[in-house]
Motif scaffolding. Sequence first.
Motif, PDB file in Angstrom:
ATOM      1  N   ASP A 176       0.880  -1.172   0.000  1.00 20.96           N
ATOM      2  CA  ASP A 176       0.000   0.000   0.000  1.00 20.96           C
ATOM      3  C   ASP A 176       0.917   1.221   0.000  1.00 20.96           C
ATOM      4  N   ALA A 177       1.395   1.545  -1.180  1.00 19.62           N
ATOM      5  CA  ALA A 177       2.508   2.488  -1.318  1.00 19.62           C
ATOM      6  C   ALA A 177       2.193   3.879  -0.793  1.00 19.62           C
ATOM      7  N   ASN A 178       0.936   4.292  -0.840  1.00 23.58           N
ATOM      8  CA  ASN A 178       0.579   5.629  -0.363  1.00 23.58           C
ATOM      9  C   ASN A 178       0.972   5.849   1.099  1.00 23.58           C
ATOM     10  N   LYS A 179       1.036   4.774   1.863  1.00 22.71           N
ATOM     11  CA  LYS A 179       1.392   4.878   3.273  1.00 22.71           C
ATOM     12  C   LYS A 179       2.884   5.114   3.476  1.00 22.71           C
ATOM     13  N   PHE A 180       3.690   4.867   2.437  1.00 24.43           N
ATOM     14  CA  PHE A 180       5.138   4.859   2.614  1.00 24.43           C
ATOM     15  C   PHE A 180       5.875   6.017   1.937  1.00 24.43           C
ATOM     16  N   TYR A 181       5.230   6.706   1.014  1.00 29.84           N
ATOM     17  CA  TYR A 181       5.948   7.740   0.284  1.00 29.84           C
ATOM     18  C   TYR A 181       6.530   8.796   1.228  1.00 29.84           C
ATOM     19  N   TYR A 182       7.708   9.279   0.881  1.00 23.83           N
ATOM     20  CA  TYR A 182       8.462  10.179   1.741  1.00 23.83           C
ATOM     21  C   TYR A 182       7.670  11.434   2.091  1.00 23.83           C
ATOM     22  N   ASN A 183       7.668  11.738   3.405  1.00 27.72           N
ATOM     23  CA  ASN A 183       6.983  12.909   3.909  1.00 27.72           C
ATOM     24  C   ASN A 183       7.898  13.582   4.936  1.00 27.72           C
ATOM     25  N   LYS A 184       8.381  14.753   4.616  1.00 23.67           N
ATOM     26  CA  LYS A 184       9.346  15.453   5.459  1.00 23.67           C
ATOM     27  C   LYS A 184       8.796  15.743   6.851  1.00 23.67           C
ATOM     28  N   ASP A 185       7.517  16.110   6.937  1.00 20.25           N
ATOM     29  CA  ASP A 185       6.919  16.443   8.231  1.00 20.25           C
ATOM     30  C   ASP A 185       6.858  15.223   9.143  1.00 20.25           C
ATOM     31  N   ILE A 186       6.446  14.074   8.564  1.00 16.68           N
ATOM     32  CA  ILE A 186       6.403  12.842   9.369  1.00 16.68           C
ATOM     33  C   ILE A 186       7.812  12.479   9.823  1.00 16.68           C
ATOM     34  N   ILE A 190       8.843  11.861  13.728  1.00 15.82           N
ATOM     35  CA  ILE A 190       9.323  10.556  14.175  1.00 15.82           C
ATOM     36  C   ILE A 190      10.710  10.678  14.811  1.00 15.82           C
ATOM     37  N   ARG A 191      11.563  11.448  14.219  1.00 17.53           N
ATOM     38  CA  ARG A 191      12.923  11.592  14.747  1.00 17.53           C
ATOM     39  C   ARG A 191      12.914  12.280  16.106  1.00 17.53           C
ATOM     40  N   ILE A 192      12.065  13.271  16.274  1.00 20.53           N
ATOM     41  CA  ILE A 192      11.998  13.954  17.564  1.00 20.53           C
ATOM     42  C   ILE A 192      11.381  13.052  18.627  1.00 20.53           C
ATOM     43  N   SER A 193      10.253  12.388  18.281  1.00 18.99           N
ATOM     44  CA  SER A 193       9.555  11.568  19.271  1.00 18.99           C
ATOM     45  C   SER A 193      10.357  10.347  19.698  1.00 18.99           C
ATOM     46  N   ASN A 194      11.246   9.865  18.835  1.00 17.76           N
ATOM     47  CA  ASN A 194      12.059   8.690  19.172  1.00 17.76           C
ATOM     48  C   ASN A 194      13.454   9.057  19.662  1.00 17.76           C
ATOM     49  N   GLY A 195      13.746  10.322  19.753  1.00 15.38           N
ATOM     50  CA  GLY A 195      15.065  10.743  20.207  1.00 15.38           C
ATOM     51  C   GLY A 195      16.157  10.491  19.194  1.00 15.38           C
ATOM     52  N   TRP A 196      15.788  10.516  17.896  1.00 10.33           N
ATOM     53  CA  TRP A 196      16.769  10.242  16.838  1.00 10.33           C
ATOM     54  C   TRP A 196      17.328  11.510  16.211  1.00 10.33           C
ATOM     55  N   LEU A 270      10.053   4.163   9.010  1.00 10.59           N
ATOM     56  CA  LEU A 270      10.958   4.269   7.860  1.00 10.59           C
ATOM     57  C   LEU A 270      11.226   5.724   7.490  1.00 10.59           C
ATOM     58  N   GLN A 271      10.237   6.594   7.711  1.00 16.21           N
ATOM     59  CA  GLN A 271      10.447   8.009   7.427  1.00 16.21           C
ATOM     60  C   GLN A 271      11.578   8.571   8.286  1.00 16.21           C
ATOM     61  N   GLY A 272      11.682   8.066   9.502  1.00 18.19           N
ATOM     62  CA  GLY A 272      12.680   8.592  10.422  1.00 18.19           C
ATOM     63  C   GLY A 272      14.065   8.017  10.257  1.00 18.19           C
ATOM     64  N   ALA A 273      14.198   6.972   9.440  1.00 19.86           N
ATOM     65  CA  ALA A 273      15.503   6.332   9.240  1.00 19.86           C
ATOM     66  C   ALA A 273      16.323   7.093   8.201  1.00 19.86           C
ATOM     67  N   ASP A 274      17.618   6.757   8.139  1.00 19.35           N
ATOM     68  CA  ASP A 274      18.523   7.361   7.156  1.00 19.35           C
ATOM     69  C   ASP A 274      19.007   6.362   6.114  1.00 19.35           C
ATOM     70  N   VAL A 275      19.087   5.097   6.488  1.00 22.79           N
ATOM     71  CA  VAL A 275      19.548   4.069   5.557  1.00 22.79           C
ATOM     72  C   VAL A 275      18.967   2.733   6.005  1.00 22.79           C
ATOM     73  N   PHE A 276      18.758   1.837   5.055  1.00 23.21           N
ATOM     74  CA  PHE A 276      18.133   0.543   5.328  1.00 23.21           C
ATOM     75  C   PHE A 276      19.154  -0.553   5.034  1.00 23.21           C
ATOM     76  N   LEU A 277      19.423  -1.379   6.023  1.00 22.69           N
ATOM     77  CA  LEU A 277      20.438  -2.439   5.915  1.00 22.69           C
ATOM     78  C   LEU A 277      19.739  -3.787   5.826  1.00 22.69           C
ATOM     79  N   PHE A 278      20.039  -4.569   4.767  1.00 20.88           N
ATOM     80  CA  PHE A 278      19.283  -5.794   4.522  1.00 20.88           C
ATOM     81  C   PHE A 278      20.182  -6.887   3.922  1.00 20.88           C
ATOM     82  N   PRO A 279      21.010  -7.535   4.758  1.00 18.55           N
ATOM     83  CA  PRO A 279      21.954  -8.544   4.255  1.00 18.55           C
ATOM     84  C   PRO A 279      21.435  -9.980   4.357  1.00 18.55           C
ATOM     85  N   SER A 280      20.224 -10.235   3.867  1.00 16.07           N
ATOM     86  CA  SER A 280      19.630 -11.568   4.011  1.00 16.07           C
ATOM     87  C   SER A 280      20.468 -12.642   3.334  1.00 16.07           C
ATOM     88  N   ILE A 281      20.428 -13.831   3.927  1.00 13.91           N
ATOM     89  CA  ILE A 281      21.136 -14.983   3.360  1.00 13.91           C
ATOM     90  C   ILE A 281      20.395 -15.490   2.125  1.00 13.91           C
TER      91      ILE A 281
END
Length: 373
Positions: A176-186, A190-196, A270-281
Amino acid sequence: MEEPIRVLAIVHQLKPGGLENRLMDIIRNIDHSRLIIDVFTYSLEPGVFDDEVKALGNKVFYNQPLTVKNMIWYVKYFRSFLKSHPEYKIVHAHQDAWCSVFCKGAYLAGVPIRIAHSRTAISSLSLKNIVKNVIKLPTKKYANFYFAVSEKAGRWLYGNKMYEKGEVQIWPNAIDANKFYYNKDIREDIRISNGWDNKYVVMHVGNFTPPKNHPFILEVFNEIHKMDKDAILVLVGTGDRNPLDEYVNEYNLSDVVEFLGSRNDVNDLLQGADVFLFPSIFEGLPGALVEAQASGLYCVMSDTIAEEVQITNNLTIKSLSESPRIWAESVLKYKYCERFNERECIEKKGFDIHSLTEKLCEFYEESYKRGVN
């Protein structure tokens, strides 16, 4: 007015996870006047999504667990279940190797439409995976529709010959891509509320299972933190934390590794993250990577993952044979990169749930008419 077609979907349990999240997106978005997706679980325990599924007018069935020891019995058990529920003319098994059990049971019960759905591509040769490679073999015989999330997943479950003959249908892990598109305000909230705030947030989303390779994630992050003291690691998922806690303690990372558990706000996190690390086997086509790319995140992933997941240009692909230090350097190169909205790219490549759900609904309807008439 015609009654909606009822489809029986097979999953282990309706809990947060890649497969389950994708199925839930379909159930939420499908036209319930045309189609009802009921869920057969091989667990006696309720799942997180059960109440929502029922509220939408679908049923959830709880059943005995399926194991290697009882799989022959389970074929008969599932056949008996279907005989007592003749309303199901479509069985859609989402369980990779276990598709063989459910498709055989459906075949013996005379169900005309039997869909196997490959969502992974096992490459490592542990004893458990060797057993799965044996269990999967009857799937080709008893299914009559062959779905996969990627070419790699299709070749794994059905074999190269079937794939090259064009008998395997690729159905991507749409979101459901509409839920994930980048939003600067969110992102800022998220970064403030999580202490990031003022942190470089490295994130991974995935339950603590061996294929997700969490020990390696921690090894990579240990190297990241040596080079950047502002970096933190955020892990979203559930499972046995004990082995991971040992790594955290060994590397003295307890102050910079956050375990968030199972969350229903991954789209915001995900909005509050900077990079996504995914080293699956190994993977089929991981929905978590689709979600991360939809949110505009830069991703560093292993080369064991299906190429079809490369949706945006924000990907770095690394070999698991490379050192954690090399991986860490790839993660850190994204620290000051600008983030963009990836709507056009996601929709163009068919990863939006709305178009996929309509396509799937049409497939069910057309198959039902051919199979029943």
